[in-house]
Design an enzyme around this catalytic site. Structure first.
Site, PDB file in Angstrom:
ATOM      1  CD  GLU A 157      -2.330   2.002  -3.355  1.00  0.00           C
ATOM      2  OE1 GLU A 157      -3.467   2.278  -3.755  1.00  0.00           O
ATOM      3  OE2 GLU A 157      -1.941   2.243  -2.207  1.00  0.00           O
TER       4      GLU A 157
ATOM      5  CG  ASP B 136      -1.933   1.014   1.287  1.00  0.00           C
ATOM      6  OD1 ASP B 136      -2.801   0.970   0.404  1.00  0.00           O
ATOM      7  OD2 ASP B 136      -1.899   1.885   2.175  1.00  0.00           O
TER       8      ASP B 136
END
Ligand code: CA
Length: 641
Positions: A348, A319
């Site tokens: 990400e 993340d």
């Protein structure tokens, strides 16, 4: 000096042996540290309190000459004259809601046969097909037919059916043909009350204990062993069926800031701060961790290695990976390579807000070339196919926007610098950012933002349902054949939707919405079975053709050739040549987003048809002979020979 101090051994936490239990805590600024033992993980009074002794490099140590498996504990520290109690950040088990750590003899958490368990080994990351799932969404709706609703064990059930008798849950996923299940966070997170009879819902991006499974997914959150054993049962079941498991890790921030165990144990060390001493908030969640500091980096690397070794995890999704520094992500890749180079890493490639971490040191999409063996989500392809995710009404290539053919070619090439791309794209670091197809995660739906179906509904309110299904199928045909690693949100394959409970539209950020919004409605599979069959066909076709799974930019330049002068607003390309001396079957992929059929000129001869209109398969579904082909409106045709 604290900022450079490093403890280099891998023995922090509580280590349980038959004749003793060793406790080690890194707390270099503490003046006293004591261990508090408890009989349970909730509110029982302290049984005993034992002082730790300061050892090397800021580590405090005590050895208790007893086998303490099942004993709960915390630490009490004095720092700057202030006393505080904290759970152990290195804990491997805990009590309900994670407030107290638990000593665990991990051998006692293993299901039968666990030591022989292992996941699938892929030759290349591009062989993976990733399916993003929330553990609770799978089973919480009655239509799942799954008994262990909302639990890890729900994903171990087979033979489950919807009202029409169609397979749901694990059987459905197996039939679909994906290779890895990517589960939204299943480490212990803070925002769901594990003690509630009917726990609230959350995606789980709010970490409490990084090295412990979430309790609300277990059948008994009060017992520290149950959540570990049931997660291992889930993993073992997936592995038995040849499926890999990806953990969604959120090391970029902690749920609590001042009250996090990290900050209580070493104040102002684990989080990045600003010049005015406030916490930086690059995560958008109140703080961000400081991966560049030696003991934060070491913590993250050790945690990842622990999950890979103890839980046989096959991949990691980071993340807000852009909040981590490049050196940390490289250290993670190196450490996992020592276990298995086949373990996937992706994340990400952006942050959730402004960060003091210099841009050139971030593990961002723009710097991914410095991170071989690590992939980033391809938002270029995502937004090209369906439209910008930050505007509900924006359209994409499949849904009515024109002049996107260069951008679509870029996405098909996994954002690698293919010679057929315009020079302006090739020199743009936000366009050609990947150094290899193995670095691109290709997707059009994830837990964030509208589901693909809802996005198509809102951006094309005036077209028929049939046309929207065609758009959805064309989107799938593009990213499931593109170079790179395909990824999709569970249920996309039968038009998953998240209508809001109050009827005011669709939920684009359902992180804490009730199960009624988030759950997969398995009865919708019945109505949309043809879409599911289309996805299944595309997946089996992808698996049959190494040409769709190239691993280098050089191979891409050699084997992938775009057809020029195709009809307006269309993209077509050919794959041919050889990889490692093995010649590829020649493939021709033609994408027509226009509402009307268009005619493509093709290399003459006999071709097999593998996809046309709403059908796709690894086996030929028809034959063609000639030098042109009519491709139906809003559809993809795939030929091979
Ligand atoms: Ca929890």
């Amino acid at each position: 000096m604290l900022s450079t101090l490093e403890y280099t051994k891998h023995d922090l936490g509580a280590l349980c042996y038959p004749d003793r239990t060793e406790f080690r805590l890194w707390a270099p600024t503490a003046t006293t540290v004591s261990l508090r033992l408890y009989p349970d993980g909730s509110t029982s009074p302290v049984l005993d309190e034992i002082a730790l002794i300061q050892g090397e490099s800021g580590v405090w140590i005590v050895t208790i000459p007893q086998y303490l498996h099942g004993t709960y504990y915390t630490y009490r520290l004095t720092i700057d004259g202030i006393s505080r109690e904290a759970c152990d950040p290195y804990a491997k088990a805990c009590g309900i809601n994670g407030h107290r750590s638990m000593v665990v003899d991990l051998a006692r958490t293993n299901p039968a046969g666990w030591t022989a368990d292992h996941g699938p080994t892929l030759a290349s990351p591009t062989d993976a097909i990733l399916y993003e799932l929330h553990i609770r969404d799978l089973s919480s709706d009655a239509s799942s037919g799954i008994h262990a609703k909302g639990k890890f064990l729900g994903l171990t059930e087979t033979g489950t059916k919807n009202a029409a008798g169609l397979s749901t849950g694990l059987d459905h996923i197996r039939a679909l043909g994906i290779t890895h299940i990517h589960l939204l966070p299943f480490f212990d997170y803070a925002s769901v009350d594990e003690a509630a009879a009917l726990p609230n819902f959350n995606w789980g991006y709010d970490p409490a204990n990084y090295n412990i499974p979430e309790g609300s997914y277990s059948t008994n959150a009060s017992d520290g062993v149950t959540r570990i054993r049931e997660l291992k049962q889930l993993i073992q079941t997936l592995h038995t069926h040849g499926l890999g498991i990806i953990i969604d890790v959120v090391y970029n921030h902690t749920f609590a800031t001042e009250d996090s165990c990290f900050h209580k144990i070493v104040p102002n060390y684990y989080h990045r701060t600003l010049p005015d001493s406030t916490f930086s908030n690059g995560s958008g969640c109140g703080n961000e961790t400081a991966s560049e500091r030696p003991m934060v980096r070491r913590y993250i690397v050790d945690s990842v290695v622990y999950w890979a070794k103890e839980y046989h995890i096959d991949g990691f999704r980071f993340d807000l990976m852009g909040l981590h520094d490049i050196d940390t992500m490289q250290a993670i890749r190196k450490a996992l390579d020592e276990i298995s180079p086949a373990i996937l890493i992706y994340g990400e490639g952006w942050t959730g807000g402004a960060s003091p971490l210099p841009e050139d040191t971030r593990a961002s999409k723009q710097n991914i070339a410095k991170l071989p063996g690590i992939a980033a989500f391809n938002d270029n392809l995502r937004d090209t196919i369906k439209g910008n995710v930050f505007s509900a009404t924006d359209k994409g290539f499949v849904s009515g926007k024109h002049d996107l053919t260069d951008e679509l070619r870029l996405g098909i090439c996994a954002c690698c610098a293919h010679p057929a791309l315009p020079a302006a794209l090739r020199s743009d670091p936000n366009a050609c950012w990947a150094a290899a197809p193995t670095q691109s995660i290709n997707y059009v739906s994830a837990h964030d933002n509208l589901t693909l179906w809802d996005k198509l509904t809102l951006s094309n309110p005036d077209v028929s349902r049939k046309q929207r299904i065609q758009m959805n199928q064309l989107a799938a045909a593009i990213y499931l054949t593109s170079q790179g690693i395909p990824f999709f949100q569970a249920g996309e394959e039968f038009l998953r939707s998240k209508p809001k409970a109050d009827g005011s539209g669709f939920d684009e950020n359902s992180y804490n919405a009730p199960d009624s919004v988030n759950s997969i409605k398995w009865d919708e599979l019945t109505e949309n079975l043809a879409v599911f069959e289309y996805y299944k066909g595309l997946i089996s076709f992808r698996k049959a053709h190494p040409a769709l799974r190239l691993t280098t930019t050089e191979a891409l330049a050699e084997c992938l050739h775009f057809l020029e002068n195709t009809p307006d607003n269309t993209v077509a390309y050919c794959l041919s040549g050889a990889i490692a001396g093995e010649s590829l079957q020649e493939l021709l992929l033609l994408f027509n987003p226009n509402p009307d059929p268009v005619c493509f000129s093709i290399l003459p001869g006999n071709w097999n048809i593998y996809a046309a209109e709403g059908c796709a398969s690894a086996q030929p579904i028809g034959q063609l002979s000639g030098s042109s082909i009519l491709v139906a409106g809003i559809s993809c045709t795939i030929l091979g020979r």
